[in-house]
Write an enzyme that holds these catalytic residues in place. Structure first.
Site, PDB file in Angstrom:
ATOM      1  N   CYS A   1      18.056  10.467  18.348  1.00 13.15           N
ATOM      2  CA  CYS A   1      19.341  10.965  18.830  1.00 13.15           C
ATOM      3  C   CYS A   1      20.158   9.864  19.484  1.00 13.15           C
ATOM      4  O   CYS A   1      19.732   8.719  19.599  1.00 13.15           O
ATOM      5  CB  CYS A   1      19.137  12.103  19.826  1.00 13.15           C
ATOM      6  SG  CYS A   1      18.093  11.655  21.197  1.00 13.15           S
TER       7      CYS A   1
ATOM      8  N   ASN B   1      17.236  10.259  24.410  1.00 13.43           N
ATOM      9  CA  ASN B   1      16.976   9.627  23.122  1.00 13.43           C
ATOM     10  C   ASN B   1      15.594   9.006  23.196  1.00 13.43           C
ATOM     11  O   ASN B   1      15.327   8.192  24.072  1.00 13.43           O
ATOM     12  CB  ASN B   1      18.042   8.553  22.860  1.00 13.43           C
ATOM     13  CG  ASN B   1      17.649   7.624  21.726  1.00 13.43           C
ATOM     14  OD1 ASN B   1      16.979   8.030  20.794  1.00 13.43           O
ATOM     15  ND2 ASN B   1      18.054   6.370  21.817  1.00 13.43           N
ATOM     16  N   GLY B   2      14.694   9.404  22.301  1.00 19.23           N
ATOM     17  CA  GLY B   2      13.376   8.819  22.290  1.00 19.23           C
ATOM     18  C   GLY B   2      12.280   9.855  22.230  1.00 19.23           C
ATOM     19  O   GLY B   2      12.497  10.995  21.815  1.00 19.23           O
TER      20      GLY B   2
ATOM     21  N   TYR C   1      17.996  -1.080  11.080  1.00 18.58           N
ATOM     22  CA  TYR C   1      18.468   0.121  10.389  1.00 18.58           C
ATOM     23  C   TYR C   1      19.310   1.073  11.226  1.00 18.58           C
ATOM     24  O   TYR C   1      20.341   1.563  10.781  1.00 18.58           O
ATOM     25  CB  TYR C   1      17.255   0.879   9.824  1.00 18.58           C
ATOM     26  CG  TYR C   1      17.580   2.191   9.156  1.00 18.58           C
ATOM     27  CD1 TYR C   1      18.291   2.231   7.964  1.00 18.58           C
ATOM     28  CD2 TYR C   1      17.172   3.400   9.710  1.00 18.58           C
ATOM     29  CE1 TYR C   1      18.598   3.437   7.345  1.00 18.58           C
ATOM     30  CE2 TYR C   1      17.468   4.608   9.097  1.00 18.58           C
ATOM     31  CZ  TYR C   1      18.179   4.620   7.919  1.00 18.58           C
ATOM     32  OH  TYR C   1      18.483   5.810   7.317  1.00 18.58           O
TER      33      TYR C   1
END
Length: 474
Positions: free
Chosen positions: A14, A114-115, A254
């Site tokens: 996210c 996030n994570g 990426y």
């Protein structure tokens, strides 16, 4: 189920965004999330604080879909946090969409992160035995329970104490009645940056969000740092020692947008440098170099420049294809690649083609792209990967396949080449990849390469592997 093309790419969990001290906080958060949309497309949400009242809205889908119509008008206040999600821990359903919003004895609280918290299962089991009731399967809710059960008189103290209990890779934004709190894990596995917009402060997963809202980048949030923003200004402290920095290299390879800067490195320039190194390490006689859209374009340009081979747009991505679903026949399944990518026949027909891609996970996408290029007339297809072979699963917030599904953990490079049908195949070595950051061969570095090496930066993976395997979506 999503089609095999979706499964054959890595996905970041996210992106987060937070702002304090602006009368249009929610609107700016919307734009910030739009800039971070590449980090997650399953759900989106925003929570704002208006004096002592918290407003929130979240939903499944893209930012523009979730906040269509007048959805933003009800999100009043001078501060807000937002989130875009791709699920790794927890199912893809509304209950797991973030920010998670709570009202408890110390006030209102909205959390977005996030994570992945690698010890979340252990903590959750203990909390449930002590009477906690969970409304979602997201590991983010574990942190909310820890904060709410804290025994300190202030929210800040309870947040600090709670973060000391969790392990993993994360960037958190927490909005409470009188503060915006931003934290980055002690290893710095996940990125987070701090910016300024007039008198307002902004935090985000990537600096591209600052450019979108017109904010000025101040600095990266340090590993193990907690930033607290209130009406009195900005205060920073350490909630954990940064014993070993280990930023995920896939942020550069990426995940992140090319125009973002992370920990002092521009993403586009790193990718371009990786392409140049790849051309030196694995040269090949060819007529044209192409990249797999979108994340491999920078590396393809670098490969072309270094090899003095023309760069062309040989594959076109259909930006409106969205998600495709498995069809009842193999013939229809094989059409999935054409919904997302098509070859430019005039570019590749009767040409020796170098196809540069950023990674190779299961191999199915590469195989289909090689076939697509041959059907478009390519006489040779040489595949070059601007990262090392992915051999190990990630437990820090990246949705990877189980190890037995990672083709590089089961096959040699020659066997992978035969599987995808390429004339030749080459990856970067770990040392070559790290040289793009100026790291000398064999020298210490501040990156996590566990998906390539199997050397994880925390001990939790070694001691709680079974729980992690249940926790991580594969």
């Amino acid at each position: 189920m999503v089609d095999e093309l979706m499964m054959d790419r890595m996905h970041e969990e996210c992106g987060v965004f937070g702002i304090w001290g602006h009368p249009e906080a929610a609107q700016l958060t919307y734009y910030g999330l739009y800039a971070l949309q590449h980090r997650g497309q399953e759900s989106a949400g925003i929570a704002s604080i208006d004096e002592m009242t918290m407003h929130s809205h979240r939903g499944m889908g893209l930012v523009t879909e979730v906040f269509g119509g007048d959805r933003l008008k009800g999100l009043r206040g001078h501060a807000a946090v937002g989130h875009v999600r791709y699920s790794t821990t927890g199912d893809s359903r509304l209950a797991n969409a973030q920010p998670l919003v709570f009202s408890y004895h110390q006030g209102n609280m909205a959390l977005a992160h996030n994570g992945n918290l690698v010890n979340a299962m252990t903590i959750r089991d203990r909390l449930e035995r002590q009477g906690s009731i969970f409304q979602s399967t997201s590991d983010t809710e574990v942190v909310a329970h820890l904060i709410a059960r804290g025994g300190y008189p202030t929210v800040i103290e309870n947040v600090r104490d709670s973060m000391a209990m969790i392990k993993g890779g994360y960037a958190f934004v927490i909005l409470v009645d009188d503060a915006l709190i931003a934290m980055r894990d002690p290893q710095g596995l996940r990125p987070m940056a701090l910016g300024r917009l007039g008198d307002a402060y902004v935090v985000a997963s990537e600096t591209c969000a600052f450019d979108t809202v017109g904010a000025t980048f101040l600095r990266d949030v340090e590993p193990g740092e907690m930033i607290v923003i209130t009406s009195e200004g900005l205060h920073t402290e350490r909630f954990a020692d940064a014993s070993r920095k280990a930023l995920c290299t896939f942020e550069y390879i990426y995940f992140a947008r090319p125009d973002s800067d992370i920990d002092g490195y521009n993403v586009h320039m790193v990718r371009k440098h990786l392409g140049k190194i790849l051309a030196r390490e694995a040269p090949v006689e060819a007529d044209v170099v192409i990249g797999v859209p979108d994340s491999s374009i920078s590396a393809a340009i670098g490969f072309a420049e270094e090899s003095h081979t023309p760069y062309e747009i040989g594959l076109i991505k259909n930006k409106y294809s969205g998600r495709t679903f498995i069809q009842p026949s193999q013939e229809l399944r094989n059409l999935g690649v054409r919904l997302k990518l098509s070859a430019v026949r005039k570019i590749v027909d009767q040409k020796r083609v170098v196809m540069v891609d950023d990674s190779l996970v299961r191999g199915t996408t590469s195989a289909r792209l090689v076939t697509l290029l041959r059907e478009a007339g390519a006489t040779e297809v040489h595949v070059r990967i601007s990262s090392p072979p992915v051999k190990h699963s990630c437990f820090y917030g990246i949705d990877t396949s189980a190890r037995e599904e990672l083709i590089a953990s089961q096959k040699s490079v020659d066997e992978i080449r035969d599987f995808i049908g390429a004339d030749s195949l080459a990856f970067l070595t770990e040392d070559a990849m790290l040289s793009a950051f100026g790291v000398e061969r064999g020298k210490p570095h501040g990156f996590c390469n566990a998906c390539f090496t199997g050397l994880y930066p925390t001990e939790v993976y070694q001691t709680n592997k079974r729980a992690l395997e249940r926790q991580v979506k594969v």
